[in-house]
Write an enzyme that holds these catalytic residues in place. Structure first.
Site, short mmCIF file in Angstrom:
data_model
loop_
_atom_site.label_atom_id
_atom_site.label_comp_id
_atom_site.label_asym_id
_atom_site.label_seq_id
_atom_site.Cartn_x
_atom_site.Cartn_y
_atom_site.Cartn_z
N GLU A 110 -8.81 -21.06 -3.97
CA GLU A 110 -9.49 -19.90 -3.66
C GLU A 110 -8.32 -18.88 -3.61
O GLU A 110 -7.19 -19.33 -3.41
CB GLU A 110 -10.09 -19.98 -2.38
CG GLU A 110 -11.13 -20.92 -2.35
CD GLU A 110 -11.65 -21.24 -1.06
OE1 GLU A 110 -11.83 -20.36 -0.06
OE2 GLU A 110 -11.71 -22.61 -0.70
N LYS A 112 -6.05 -16.12 -2.09
CA LYS A 112 -5.71 -15.59 -0.81
C LYS A 112 -5.71 -14.22 -0.26
O LYS A 112 -4.93 -13.39 -0.97
CB LYS A 112 -4.26 -16.14 -0.49
CG LYS A 112 -3.75 -16.11 1.04
CD LYS A 112 -2.55 -16.74 1.12
CE LYS A 112 -2.08 -16.72 2.71
NZ LYS A 112 -1.89 -15.50 3.18
N ASP A 114 -5.54 -10.61 1.23
CA ASP A 114 -4.57 -10.14 2.03
C ASP A 114 -5.62 -9.13 3.28
O ASP A 114 -5.61 -7.72 2.98
CB ASP A 114 -3.56 -9.28 1.57
CG ASP A 114 -2.50 -8.96 2.38
OD1 ASP A 114 -2.37 -9.75 3.44
OD2 ASP A 114 -1.44 -8.25 2.07
N TYR A 219 -14.90 -17.99 4.10
CA TYR A 219 -14.55 -19.21 3.53
C TYR A 219 -14.62 -20.47 4.11
O TYR A 219 -14.07 -21.44 3.43
CB TYR A 219 -12.84 -18.94 2.88
CG TYR A 219 -11.95 -18.56 4.00
CD1 TYR A 219 -11.62 -19.45 4.99
CD2 TYR A 219 -11.52 -17.20 4.14
CE1 TYR A 219 -10.83 -19.01 6.11
CE2 TYR A 219 -10.77 -16.91 5.30
CZ TYR A 219 -10.22 -17.96 6.25
OH TYR A 219 -9.49 -17.38 7.38
N LYS A 307 2.15 -18.59 -2.01
CA LYS A 307 2.66 -17.21 -1.73
C LYS A 307 3.24 -16.68 -3.10
O LYS A 307 4.17 -17.38 -3.43
CB LYS A 307 3.60 -17.06 -0.66
CG LYS A 307 3.07 -17.17 0.78
CD LYS A 307 1.75 -16.58 1.25
CE LYS A 307 2.01 -15.26 1.61
NZ LYS A 307 2.90 -15.21 2.99
N CYS A 401 8.94 26.96 4.19
CA CYS A 401 8.05 26.39 3.04
C CYS A 401 9.00 26.55 1.84
O CYS A 401 9.50 27.64 1.67
CB CYS A 401 6.74 27.40 3.14
SG CYS A 401 5.86 27.08 1.87
N CYS A 404 6.81 29.65 -0.29
CA CYS A 404 6.92 31.36 0.43
C CYS A 404 8.02 31.32 1.49
O CYS A 404 8.09 32.50 1.84
CB CYS A 404 5.64 31.52 0.94
SG CYS A 404 5.11 30.56 2.41
N CYS A 419 2.71 24.54 6.37
CA CYS A 419 2.61 26.08 6.28
C CYS A 419 1.45 26.57 6.59
O CYS A 419 0.43 26.38 5.97
CB CYS A 419 3.20 26.53 4.72
SG CYS A 419 3.30 28.11 4.30
N CYS A 424 0.41 32.19 1.21
CA CYS A 424 1.14 31.43 0.54
C CYS A 424 0.93 31.12 -0.84
O CYS A 424 -0.43 30.66 -1.26
CB CYS A 424 1.56 29.92 1.33
SG CYS A 424 2.55 28.76 0.42
#
Length: 671
Positions: A110, A112, A114, A219, A307, A401, A404, A419, A424
């Site tokens: 099956e 795995k 995460d 599962y 893994k 910024c 500008c 900003c 701007c």
């Protein structure tokens, strides 16, 4: 029929449709049909609150603010698995198993997943408690949050008392969308889908969990007795029959070579899966053999977890660029020496915000380890400190910024720098490009490069100026000739007729995405009505919370916005909702009404989203996979496996031209 009977019938119908959509991935009705039935149930429960039951679909949207999570002692512990990392270690596991049992052994492999391990308890078929794994013996009661996960059934197909275990996870698309939203909002992003799922399940506000679009794969069972099965493979099939979502990629294997072939297959396929996996779980299939093998103190002797090796690459961080988005958030991007990882060449990765840079202590000239979060998004996992020069200075946050040069600020509860200069240029240009984008006003040919030129030549300062452009204006720009100028002017002119929801989304109101814009436009129908709507009126709409309501009211309280709307009105831009209503859709005499359609290949006449929206507006449902319940496949150029499967199942296959004729009413089609 009494209110209670009506509510019961609607609940059963909606729960069945939800199971087909979220668990079976085989919807039998369109979203519009589901939404109409859901609205009827909401109205019925509002008028008769006594008919509300815990398993009602309306109770899955959350709304409970919890003070904390109580501890739960698991009746049967949730064991962890011993890990293996190569074929030799799998062979050693197989040898230990066969030494104890003999050679008559089969394994179930099956994926795995995460995510976060959860345990679900049912009494007489009713969901009564959900808990985290915790330390395996004691977890946390997260029942209310798990009720918002659509693939978890509130009632089983049989009245069994049973406790099942599985993984709750966040699909990759949901993870990307969530992080994009958090980035734009100036909030910290999640490192990976697992962290996002865990954070969502442990949020004290169930409404937040409900919006995160979590999913589950079950599962195992704490006690398999009620299922009357004698092996893992049959148990997974029975769990599916009971209404649980189980992973379809399981496989029976007779030996190590078949196990290794499965591992290699999914190592190659992992980036294309819609969820994140970090390996493969290998279990002895027979329960009696599992019982003979037993457990160590921490793990079963009859199972192990392979893994996957991490897909990482080392590269040089050459620079950090800061860019300004349309909401003013200033975002850093790492510029690196190009390196290949997970099948693609990567030279840039988002650093999200200054807190992220400081947390990882990232500095210019560092050697960094790069990976792809969720197999999708390039991320820096760590700095190779052993290769950092001792004289390397800390990276300092920008104070102004980059566009500008206004001073940057930190707003309350935000990690982002922002900003706040409304003039701007970067924000204005980003806003113009967003306004013209496909899901907004869909002005073909008006991309970022053209927008930049228009702005630099002072042809536009806001979106209303687009509708005053002339051919002479456009011909002043580089590489724009008469033909392309006329084509762009026609696209701008055509956008005047768009329905209100496109304009609302295009205006870039904070927190108002395409879906929220559609709901607001359909309900209020005109821009004038929406501009005068109160916060209470907006919150009363389904799925509209206080954050969106505050944002809309604040936006339209601005006098400059009123002036902009007046300019758009003078430019004859449509300010009304012209799309179909749910009731109209239900009554549409369309070939697509009630049909399940799959789109595949490269489309030319429509974008994928446009075709999907048009089909759904005509009562159809568009799904991503071909099955026996698929009624029609639309095949564009280079159509692949989906077209092949449709041919095998003898499902009708249309060209895009045939789709266009049906949408425009040229053909009615045959059932």
């Amino acid at each position: 029929m009494s209110a209670a009977q009506q509510a019961r019938a609607l609940r059963e119908q909606l729960n069945r449709y939800a199971h087909e959509y979220y668990v079976m991935d085989q919807p039998t009705v369109s979203d519009h049909v589901y939404d109409e039935l859901y609205t009827r149930l909401v109205n019925l429960e509002t008028e008769h609150p006594e008919v509300i039951t815990p398993d009602s679909p309306t109770q899955r949207v959350g709304g409970i603010i919890q003070e904390g999570f109580q501890k739960v002692v698991h009746d049967v512990p949730l064991y962890s698995l011993n890990d293996v990392f190569n074929k030799e270690e799998i062979q050693a596991f197989d040898q230990r198993v066969r030494k104890a049992l003999g050679d008559e052994v089969t394994y179930v492999c099956e994926l795995k997943i995460d995510g976060l391990s959860v345990s679900l308890k049912y009494e007489a078929g009713h969901f009564v408690r959900g808990a985290t794994r915790g330390d395996g013996s004691v977890g946390e009661n997260i029942t209310e949050n798990l009720k918002t996960v659509r693939s978890i059934p509130m009632n089983l197909q049989e009245p069994l008392s049973i406790e099942v275990r599985g993984e709750c996870f966040m699909p990759k698309t949901s993870f990307v969308k969530l992080n994009q939203e958090r980035d734009v909002a100036g909030l910290a992003v999640f490192a990976n889908p697992r962290n996002a799922a865990a954070g969502s399940l442990r949020n004290l506000d169930t409404k937040v969990t409900a919006k995160r679009n979590l999913d589950t794969f079950l599962y195992t069972v704490a006690d398999f007795g009620p299922l009357l099965v004698d092996n893992q493979f049959e148990a997974l099939n029975e769990l599916q029959k009971l209404g649980f979502h189980t992973n379809p990629e399981r496989r029976l294997c007779k030996n190590v070579e078949e196990i290794w072939a499965y591992i290699e297959e999914f190592h190659d396929r992992r980036s294309s899966l819609p969820y994140e996996i970090d390996g493969v779980v290998i279990k002895v299939n027979s329960f009696s053999q599992q019982e003979d093998l037993g457990f160590t103190v921490k793990a079963p002797r009859w199972a192990t977890a392979y893994k996957f090796p991490p897909e990482e690459a080392e590269t040089l961080l050459e620079d950090i660029e800061w860019t300004v988005g349309r909401t003013g958030v200033v975002t850093p991007t790492a510029v690196m020496t190009p390196v290949r990882i997970a099948g693609s060449l990567v030279s840039r990765a988002s650093l999200h915000n200054m807190d992220y840079i400081q947390m990882k202590d990232i500095r210019l000239g560092d050697q960094v380890i790069l990976y792809k979060a969720g197999d999708i998004i390039p991320e820096i996992s760590q700095v190779v400190l052993s290769k950092r020069p001792k004289t390397s200075p800390k990276y300092l946050a920008p104070t102004h910024c980059p566009e500008c040069h206004s001073e940057l600020v930190h707003l309350d509860e935000e990690v982002a720098l922002r900003c706040i200069n409304p003039k701007c240029p970067a924000q204005i240009k980003e806003g113009l490009a967003h306004f013209a984008s496909r899901n907004a006003m869909n002005i073909d040919g008006l991309g970022p490069k053209i927008v930049n030129q228009m702005f630099e030549k002072h042809l536009v300062t806001d979106v209303a100026d687009l509708y005053t452009l002339t051919e002479a204006d456009l011909l002043t720009m580089d590489k724009v000739k008469e033909k392309s100028a006329n084509k762009l002017l026609k696209a701008i002119d055509a956008s005047r007729a768009n329905s209100l929801e496109r304009l609302l989304f295009g205006l870039g109101i904070r927190h108002v995405g395409a879906k929220a814009a559609k709901i607001l436009a359909e309900h209020f129908e005109t821009m004038d009505a929406l501009m005068t709507a109160s916060k209470e009126e907006i919150v009363a709409l389904d799925t509209m919370g206080e954050i969106i309501a505050d944002s809309v009211v604040t936006y339209f309280d601005n006098e400059e916005v009123h002036e902009l709307v007046a300019e758009l009105k003078n430019a004859q831009v449509n300010l009304m909702y012209t799309g179909p209503k749910l009731t109209e859709i239900a009554e549409t005499d369309s070939f697509f009404q009630g049909k399940t359609v799959v789109l595949t290949g490269k489309l030319v006449l429509y974008t994928r989203n446009e075709a999907k929206e048009l089909i759904e507006n005509l009562g159809g449902t568009v799904t991503g996979s071909v099955s026996k319940k698929t009624d029609l496949v639309i095949a564009g150029a280079d159509a692949g496996s989906k077209k092949t499967k449709a041919e095998q199942l003898e499902i009708p296959i249309w060209s895009e031209e045939e789709l266009k004729k049906a949408i425009e009413g040229g053909v009615k089609g045959e059932d």
